[in-house]
Scaffold this motif. Structure first.
Motif, PDB file in Angstrom:
ATOM      1  N   ARG A 149      -8.798  -7.163   1.651  1.00 45.59           N
ATOM      2  CA  ARG A 149     -10.266  -7.193   1.751  1.00 45.59           C
ATOM      3  C   ARG A 149     -10.931  -6.634   0.500  1.00 45.59           C
ATOM      4  O   ARG A 149     -12.150  -6.721   0.353  1.00 45.59           O
ATOM      5  CB  ARG A 149     -10.728  -6.437   2.995  1.00 45.59           C
ATOM      6  N   LEU A 150     -10.129  -6.030  -0.397  1.00 50.00           N
ATOM      7  CA  LEU A 150     -10.722  -5.471  -1.622  1.00 50.00           C
ATOM      8  C   LEU A 150     -10.375  -6.265  -2.872  1.00 50.00           C
ATOM      9  O   LEU A 150     -11.101  -6.222  -3.860  1.00 50.00           O
ATOM     10  CB  LEU A 150     -10.284  -4.015  -1.808  1.00 50.00           C
ATOM     11  N   GLY A 151      -9.255  -6.972  -2.883  1.00 48.02           N
ATOM     12  CA  GLY A 151      -8.922  -7.722  -4.088  1.00 48.02           C
ATOM     13  C   GLY A 151      -7.548  -8.352  -4.038  1.00 48.02           C
ATOM     14  O   GLY A 151      -6.884  -8.345  -3.001  1.00 48.02           O
ATOM     15  N   GLY A 152      -7.141  -8.866  -5.177  1.00 43.82           N
ATOM     16  CA  GLY A 152      -5.858  -9.561  -5.287  1.00 43.82           C
ATOM     17  C   GLY A 152      -4.698  -8.595  -5.255  1.00 43.82           C
ATOM     18  O   GLY A 152      -4.873  -7.380  -5.242  1.00 43.82           O
ATOM     19  N   LYS A 153      -3.495  -9.161  -5.230  1.00 45.28           N
ATOM     20  CA  LYS A 153      -2.299  -8.329  -5.188  1.00 45.28           C
ATOM     21  C   LYS A 153      -1.705  -8.198  -6.582  1.00 45.28           C
ATOM     22  O   LYS A 153      -1.980  -9.023  -7.462  1.00 45.28           O
ATOM     23  CB  LYS A 153      -1.276  -8.911  -4.224  1.00 45.28           C
ATOM     24  N   ILE A 154      -0.914  -7.151  -6.771  1.00 46.49           N
ATOM     25  CA  ILE A 154      -0.230  -7.014  -8.061  1.00 46.49           C
ATOM     26  C   ILE A 154       1.158  -6.426  -7.827  1.00 46.49           C
ATOM     27  O   ILE A 154       1.341  -5.540  -6.988  1.00 46.49           O
ATOM     28  CB  ILE A 154      -1.069  -6.167  -9.058  1.00 46.49           C
ATOM     29  N   ASP A 155       2.143  -6.949  -8.563  1.00 45.03           N
ATOM     30  CA  ASP A 155       3.531  -6.514  -8.383  1.00 45.03           C
ATOM     31  C   ASP A 155       3.781  -5.147  -8.990  1.00 45.03           C
ATOM     32  O   ASP A 155       3.178  -4.783 -10.001  1.00 45.03           O
ATOM     33  CB  ASP A 155       4.483  -7.531  -9.031  1.00 45.03           C
ATOM     34  N   ALA A 156       4.684  -4.421  -8.367  1.00 47.21           N
ATOM     35  CA  ALA A 156       5.205  -3.179  -8.947  1.00 47.21           C
ATOM     36  C   ALA A 156       6.604  -3.503  -9.454  1.00 47.21           C
ATOM     37  O   ALA A 156       7.484  -3.836  -8.666  1.00 47.21           O
ATOM     38  CB  ALA A 156       5.261  -2.101  -7.877  1.00 47.21           C
ATOM     39  N   ILE A 157       6.780  -3.444 -10.766  1.00 47.45           N
ATOM     40  CA  ILE A 157       8.061  -3.785 -11.378  1.00 47.45           C
ATOM     41  C   ILE A 157       8.705  -2.487 -11.883  1.00 47.45           C
ATOM     42  O   ILE A 157       8.046  -1.734 -12.619  1.00 47.45           O
ATOM     43  CB  ILE A 157       7.869  -4.744 -12.583  1.00 47.45           C
ATOM     44  N   PRO A 158       9.950  -2.203 -11.488  1.00 44.52           N
ATOM     45  CA  PRO A 158      10.594  -0.960 -11.948  1.00 44.52           C
ATOM     46  C   PRO A 158      10.476  -0.787 -13.461  1.00 44.52           C
ATOM     47  O   PRO A 158      10.743  -1.724 -14.219  1.00 44.52           O
ATOM     48  CB  PRO A 158      12.052  -1.151 -11.529  1.00 44.52           C
ATOM     49  N   GLY A 159      10.014   0.383 -13.888  1.00 38.02           N
ATOM     50  CA  GLY A 159       9.898   0.678 -15.314  1.00 38.02           C
ATOM     51  C   GLY A 159       8.584   0.219 -15.929  1.00 38.02           C
ATOM     52  O   GLY A 159       8.367   0.419 -17.123  1.00 38.02           O
ATOM     53  N   HIS A 160       7.716  -0.419 -15.147  1.00 38.43           N
ATOM     54  CA  HIS A 160       6.450  -0.904 -15.692  1.00 38.43           C
ATOM     55  C   HIS A 160       5.264  -0.343 -14.915  1.00 38.43           C
ATOM     56  O   HIS A 160       5.399   0.053 -13.761  1.00 38.43           O
ATOM     57  CB  HIS A 160       6.380  -2.435 -15.615  1.00 38.43           C
ATOM     58  N   VAL A 161       4.105  -0.339 -15.585  1.00 39.76           N
ATOM     59  CA  VAL A 161       2.858   0.036 -14.911  1.00 39.76           C
ATOM     60  C   VAL A 161       1.929  -1.168 -14.970  1.00 39.76           C
ATOM     61  O   VAL A 161       1.638  -1.679 -16.049  1.00 39.76           O
ATOM     62  CB  VAL A 161       2.189   1.243 -15.607  1.00 39.76           C
ATOM     63  N   ASN A 162       1.505  -1.680 -13.821  1.00 39.56           N
ATOM     64  CA  ASN A 162       0.562  -2.795 -13.758  1.00 39.56           C
ATOM     65  C   ASN A 162      -0.749  -2.293 -13.165  1.00 39.56           C
ATOM     66  O   ASN A 162      -0.736  -1.556 -12.193  1.00 39.56           O
ATOM     67  CB  ASN A 162       1.112  -3.928 -12.889  1.00 39.56           C
ATOM     68  N   THR A 163      -1.853  -2.694 -13.782  1.00 39.98           N
ATOM     69  CA  THR A 163      -3.150  -2.178 -13.332  1.00 39.98           C
ATOM     70  C   THR A 163      -4.013  -3.294 -12.748  1.00 39.98           C
ATOM     71  O   THR A 163      -4.068  -4.392 -13.294  1.00 39.98           O
ATOM     72  CB  THR A 163      -3.885  -1.516 -14.519  1.00 39.98           C
ATOM     73  N   ILE A 164      -4.658  -2.985 -11.640  1.00 38.99           N
ATOM     74  CA  ILE A 164      -5.583  -3.931 -11.019  1.00 38.99           C
ATOM     75  C   ILE A 164      -6.878  -3.191 -10.717  1.00 38.99           C
ATOM     76  O   ILE A 164      -6.851  -2.007 -10.392  1.00 38.99           O
ATOM     77  CB  ILE A 164      -4.977  -4.565  -9.743  1.00 38.99           C
ATOM     78  N   ARG A 165      -8.020  -3.897 -10.873  1.00 41.20           N
ATOM     79  CA  ARG A 165      -9.310  -3.249 -10.599  1.00 41.20           C
ATOM     80  C   ARG A 165      -9.848  -3.681  -9.232  1.00 41.20           C
ATOM     81  O   ARG A 165      -9.931  -4.859  -8.935  1.00 41.20           O
ATOM     82  CB  ARG A 165     -10.336  -3.594 -11.677  1.00 41.20           C
ATOM     83  N   LEU A 166     -10.182  -2.683  -8.421  1.00 43.82           N
ATOM     84  CA  LEU A 166     -10.745  -2.943  -7.093  1.00 43.82           C
ATOM     85  C   LEU A 166     -12.076  -2.228  -6.968  1.00 43.82           C
ATOM     86  O   LEU A 166     -12.373  -1.309  -7.730  1.00 43.82           O
ATOM     87  CB  LEU A 166      -9.824  -2.413  -5.988  1.00 43.82           C
ATOM     88  N   GLU A 167     -12.850  -2.648  -5.995  1.00 40.76           N
ATOM     89  CA  GLU A 167     -14.065  -1.919  -5.660  1.00 40.76           C
ATOM     90  C   GLU A 167     -14.408  -2.214  -4.209  1.00 40.76           C
ATOM     91  O   GLU A 167     -14.291  -3.348  -3.762  1.00 40.76           O
ATOM     92  CB  GLU A 167     -15.223  -2.354  -6.581  1.00 40.76           C
ATOM     93  N   ALA A 168     -14.799  -1.159  -3.485  1.00 42.09           N
ATOM     94  CA  ALA A 168     -15.244  -1.350  -2.094  1.00 42.09           C
ATOM     95  C   ALA A 168     -16.763  -1.274  -2.094  1.00 42.09           C
ATOM     96  O   ALA A 168     -17.340  -0.325  -2.622  1.00 42.09           O
ATOM     97  CB  ALA A 168     -14.648  -0.281  -1.197  1.00 42.09           C
ATOM     98  N   ASP A 169     -17.416  -2.275  -1.509  1.00 45.00           N
ATOM     99  CA  ASP A 169     -18.881  -2.316  -1.477  1.00 45.00           C
ATOM    100  C   ASP A 169     -19.471  -1.163  -0.680  1.00 45.00           C
ATOM    101  O   ASP A 169     -20.553  -0.682  -0.978  1.00 45.00           O
ATOM    102  CB  ASP A 169     -19.365  -3.623  -0.824  1.00 45.00           C
ATOM    103  N   ARG A 170     -18.747  -0.766   0.375  1.00 43.97           N
ATOM    104  CA  ARG A 170     -19.285   0.259   1.285  1.00 43.97           C
ATOM    105  C   ARG A 170     -18.135   1.116   1.813  1.00 43.97           C
ATOM    106  O   ARG A 170     -16.978   0.711   1.745  1.00 43.97           O
ATOM    107  CB  ARG A 170     -20.008  -0.426   2.445  1.00 43.97           C
ATOM    108  N   PRO A 171     -18.480   2.293   2.364  1.00 44.71           N
ATOM    109  CA  PRO A 171     -17.431   3.140   2.924  1.00 44.71           C
ATOM    110  C   PRO A 171     -16.736   2.441   4.096  1.00 44.71           C
ATOM    111  O   PRO A 171     -17.351   1.619   4.777  1.00 44.71           O
ATOM    112  CB  PRO A 171     -18.186   4.378   3.423  1.00 44.71           C
ATOM    113  N   GLY A 172     -15.466   2.758   4.304  1.00 49.62           N
ATOM    114  CA  GLY A 172     -14.742   2.150   5.424  1.00 49.62           C
ATOM    115  C   GLY A 172     -13.252   2.237   5.218  1.00 49.62           C
ATOM    116  O   GLY A 172     -12.771   2.754   4.204  1.00 49.62           O
ATOM    117  N   SER A 173     -12.505   1.737   6.194  1.00 59.27           N
ATOM    118  CA  SER A 173     -11.037   1.716   6.129  1.00 59.27           C
ATOM    119  C   SER A 173     -10.576   0.278   5.989  1.00 59.27           C
ATOM    120  O   SER A 173     -11.039  -0.598   6.721  1.00 59.27           O
ATOM    121  CB  SER A 173     -10.434   2.304   7.409  1.00 59.27           C
ATOM    122  N   PHE A 174      -9.650   0.047   5.080  1.00 57.84           N
ATOM    123  CA  PHE A 174      -9.163  -1.306   4.824  1.00 57.84           C
ATOM    124  C   PHE A 174      -7.638  -1.296   4.822  1.00 57.84           C
ATOM    125  O   PHE A 174      -7.025  -0.392   4.264  1.00 57.84           O
ATOM    126  CB  PHE A 174      -9.695  -1.816   3.481  1.00 57.84           C
TER     127      PHE A 174
END
Ligand SMILES: [Cu+2]
Length: 226
Positions: A151-176
């Motif tokens: 509900r916040l954004g796309g998925k991104i893989d976690a690859i051993p030995g690497h750092v992958n960054t994704i940007r998310l934002e929640a429009d309003r407070p809540g649990s997702f």
């Protein structure tokens, strides 16, 4: 937009977006659905005409059908879709900017650890501020996992030995709801977490309250070392 459609709501629904990145992904999906329906109807109409009015298209040379229907039409349609999809994907990538909060996500068989700018850690619960862009730095450790809060954004893989960054934002407070979306072993199904978006100063307060129990593997190692 789709919350009234059966099966499209729920805490893991990509069609019930709660942030700009998920919103643009959902919009891309609706555009593709509408386009696919329009093209399907067009082709079905041509099929129906071929049966109902035999010989209607005989005036058009087969070569024309192939060039316009087989090359030009899909070329233009897919080209436009490609540009739109690339622009949408661009929004999921982090760009330098002020006011961006960083959270580290560390997936391990089979739980999620989250580390914040103040050094606090939580397990299977990710605290974020609402209405502010957040860069999730997904740090690969043991095997390949995948970080996903639909509900916040796309998925991104976690690859051993690497750092992958994704940007998310929640429009309003809540649990997702969040999941690991890459099979990572027998505990994969239970590798879920909750993203909790807090209003304004409540974020800092939540971090101050949060205390992480040591991950199961670390506890075992500690016990073994005693
Ligand atoms: Cu997994």
């Amino acid at each position: 937009m789709a919350s009234g459609v059966a099966g499209c709501s729920g805490n893991l629904s990509t069609l019930d977006p709660a942030g700009p990145a998920a919103g643009s992904t959902a919009l891309l999906w609706w555009v593709m659905l509408a386009g696919a329906c329009a093209i399907f109807l067009l082709v079905m109409a041509l099929v129906a005409l071929a049966f109902l009015r035999p010989g209607l298209g005989e005036g058009i040379a087969p070569r024309r059908w192939l060039v316009w229907g087989g090359l030009a039409f899909p070329g233009v349609t897919l080209g436009a879709l490609l540009v739109f999809a690339l622009a949408t994907g661009e929004r999921l990538l982090p760009h330098p900017g002020s006011g961006v909060t960083t959270v580290e996500a560390i997936p391990e068989q089979w739980h999620w650890r989250f580390r914040y700018e103040n050094g606090t850690e939580t397990v299977n619960e990710m605290h974020i501020p609402a209405g502010r862009p957040i860069d999730i730095r997904v740090i690969g450790t043991d095997v390949i996992h995948s970080f996903w809060v639909p509900r916040l954004g796309g998925k991104i893989d976690a690859i051993p030995g690497h750092v992958n960054t994704i940007r998310l934002e929640a429009d309003r407070p809540g649990s997702f709801g969040g999941v690991c979306s890459e099979f990572c072993g027998t505990g994969h199904t239970d590798m879920t977490f909750t993203a909790i978006a807090h209003e304004g100063g409540a974020y800092e307060a939540a971090l101050a309250r949060a205390t992480a129990p040591a991950p199961f593997g670390a506890r075992l190692a500690e016990d073994g070392a005693r």
